[in-house]
Design a protein around this motif. Structure first.
Motif, mmCIF file in Angstrom:
data_model
loop_
_atom_site.group_PDB
_atom_site.id
_atom_site.type_symbol
_atom_site.label_atom_id
_atom_site.label_comp_id
_atom_site.label_asym_id
_atom_site.label_seq_id
_atom_site.Cartn_x
_atom_site.Cartn_y
_atom_site.Cartn_z
ATOM 1 N N CYS A 91 32.539 -2.039 -5.831
ATOM 2 C CA CYS A 91 33.397 -1.791 -7.402
ATOM 3 C C CYS A 91 31.320 -0.889 -7.858
ATOM 4 O O CYS A 91 31.673 0.327 -8.566
ATOM 5 C CB CYS A 91 33.637 -2.796 -8.158
ATOM 6 S SG CYS A 91 35.090 -3.404 -7.017
ATOM 7 N N ALA B 107 34.069 0.937 -1.070
ATOM 8 C CA ALA B 107 33.961 1.879 -2.724
ATOM 9 C C ALA B 107 34.398 3.253 -2.783
ATOM 10 O O ALA B 107 34.754 4.412 -3.456
ATOM 11 C CB ALA B 107 32.108 1.972 -2.614
ATOM 12 N N ARG C 239 34.511 -4.383 -15.163
ATOM 13 C CA ARG C 239 34.688 -5.323 -14.309
ATOM 14 C C ARG C 239 33.255 -5.654 -13.521
ATOM 15 O O ARG C 239 33.175 -6.859 -12.801
ATOM 16 C CB ARG C 239 35.620 -4.503 -13.224
ATOM 17 C CG ARG C 239 36.660 -5.006 -11.868
ATOM 18 C CD ARG C 239 36.793 -4.992 -11.515
ATOM 19 N NE ARG C 239 37.145 -3.624 -10.423
ATOM 20 C CZ ARG C 239 37.791 -2.353 -10.604
ATOM 21 N NH1 ARG C 239 38.060 -2.526 -11.802
ATOM 22 N NH2 ARG C 239 37.505 -1.091 -10.398
ATOM 23 N N CYS C 240 32.042 -4.533 -13.353
ATOM 24 C CA CYS C 240 31.460 -5.202 -12.072
ATOM 25 C C CYS C 240 30.556 -5.376 -13.461
ATOM 26 O O CYS C 240 29.669 -6.392 -13.081
ATOM 27 C CB CYS C 240 30.857 -3.335 -11.957
ATOM 28 S SG CYS C 240 30.747 -2.398 -11.027
ATOM 29 N N SER D 64 30.955 2.547 -6.083
ATOM 30 C CA SER D 64 32.050 3.532 -5.819
ATOM 31 C C SER D 64 31.468 4.478 -7.741
ATOM 32 O O SER D 64 31.814 5.272 -7.974
ATOM 33 C CB SER D 64 32.690 3.476 -6.270
ATOM 34 O OG SER D 64 33.296 1.791 -7.357
ATOM 35 N N ASN E 57 36.232 -0.234 -14.629
ATOM 36 C CA ASN E 57 35.197 -0.407 -12.842
ATOM 37 C C ASN E 57 34.123 -0.830 -13.470
ATOM 38 O O ASN E 57 33.332 -1.439 -13.144
ATOM 39 C CB ASN E 57 35.235 0.603 -12.280
ATOM 40 C CG ASN E 57 34.597 0.335 -11.173
ATOM 41 O OD1 ASN E 57 34.689 -0.594 -10.732
ATOM 42 N ND2 ASN E 57 33.986 1.208 -10.746
ATOM 43 N N MET F 72 39.915 -6.733 -11.741
ATOM 44 C CA MET F 72 38.873 -7.722 -11.260
ATOM 45 C C MET F 72 39.541 -8.508 -10.408
ATOM 46 O O MET F 72 39.528 -8.916 -9.741
ATOM 47 C CB MET F 72 37.641 -8.154 -12.346
ATOM 48 C CG MET F 72 36.992 -8.948 -11.410
ATOM 49 S SD MET F 72 35.815 -10.110 -12.532
ATOM 50 C CE MET F 72 36.972 -11.421 -13.139
#
Length: 288
Positions: free
Chosen positions: A37, A222, A191-192, A40, A188, A75
């Motif tokens: 993640c 990724a 989420r990270c 990416s 994303n 997630m």
């Protein structure tokens, strides 16, 4: 649907099934998921910046809230999917169950909450998905004796998260008009922010280990995971979603064939038939 749009959707379906195949084959783990993640974000940042400039994106505070909510659901989706594979679930079982459960739960939600009344084609598709699921997983009365029982449960929960983020994302990009590429990257990023500390807390050094031992897997996921979505979005620009959505679910068949043939999970004919039934069921849900 034009030939070019169909090609985009089919390539997207193959790419989506492929990164799931890579995740299953590698053994996965929270370190692999978290690092993929993060990586990416850097891979697709230039594309996102370009999209924001071209579409004259205007940031609003509510966008962060929407991205964060979707990011958390995604997630959970990634963690449940990874857990399903690591619980002994075959690719040719987990992937079709997860992907087909999402559209099925979405239509049930539409009936129960939104008051929609689908036609016989949609209801027939729902029944076909249920029957295909039983065929795919074998004897349902023997699940309690099987090591794959937990994997089936995690796959079904994964399907639930798919239905949730599908409705959430549709509302965000349609009602709030957030550019899709910007929205996906923002989700994303959120989420990270949560996933990386969580992964470090649960398994210190897991991300470093993933980069050292499974670097190819991390890079592949990724790159491929967002790519599969970008290809679908491109097709949707000039093609009705009612045509794109059912065509995309051919990924179920790709995953079933990859699992049965490349991973030698067995029962190729039965699982291919069941996966095909799920594809037809999803087509019925969409068109009905």
């Amino acid at each position: 649907m034009s030939l070019f749009a169909l090609l985009l959707v089919l390539v997207s379906a193959f790419v989506h099934a492929s990164w799931n195949f890579i995740l299953k084959k590698s053994g996965g783990g929270s370190g692999v998921i978290a690092l993929s993640c993060v990586l990416s974000l850097f891979i697709y940042l230039p594309v996102v910046v370009g999209a924001a400039i071209v579409q004259h994106y205007e940031f609003r505070a509510i966008h962060v809230v929407l991205m964060f909510v979707s990011g958390m659901v995604h997630m959970v989706y990634f963690l449940l999917l990874d857990r399903a594979y690591r619980s002994g679930g075959d690719l040719s079982i987990v992937y079709p169950l997860a992907r087909a459960t999402g559209p099925l739960l979405t239509i049930l939600f539409a009936i129960a909450v939104l008051g929609e009344r689908p036609g016989p084609v949609a209801l027939g598709g729902a029944v076909l998905i249920g029957i295909s699921a039983l065929v795919l997983t074998g004897n349902p009365f023997a699940w309690h004796k099987s090591e794959a029982r937990r994997a089936v449960g995690f796959a079904l929960m994964t399907g639930f998260t798919i239905s949730v983020y599908t409705l959430t994302d549709k509302w965000s990009v349609a009602a709030w008009l957030i550019p899709v590429l910007v929205y996906d990257w923002g989700c994303n990023f959120c989420r990270c922010v949560v996933l990386v500390p969580l992964s470090h807390h649960r398994s210190p050094g897991a991300m470093a280990t993933a980069w050292r031992e499974r670097r190819g897997t991390v890079i592949a996921i990724a790159a491929l995971s967002p790519l599969s979505y970008i290809l679908v979005l491109t097709a949707m620009v000039f093609t009705p979603v009612s045509l794109v959505a059912p065509a995309r679910e051919v990924s179920i068949l790709f995953a079933a064939l990859m699992g049965a043939h490349l991973l030698r999970e067995g029962d190729l004919l039965r699982r291919a038939i069941a996966a095909s039934g799920m594809v037809l069921g999803v087509v019925g849900l969409t068109l009905g």
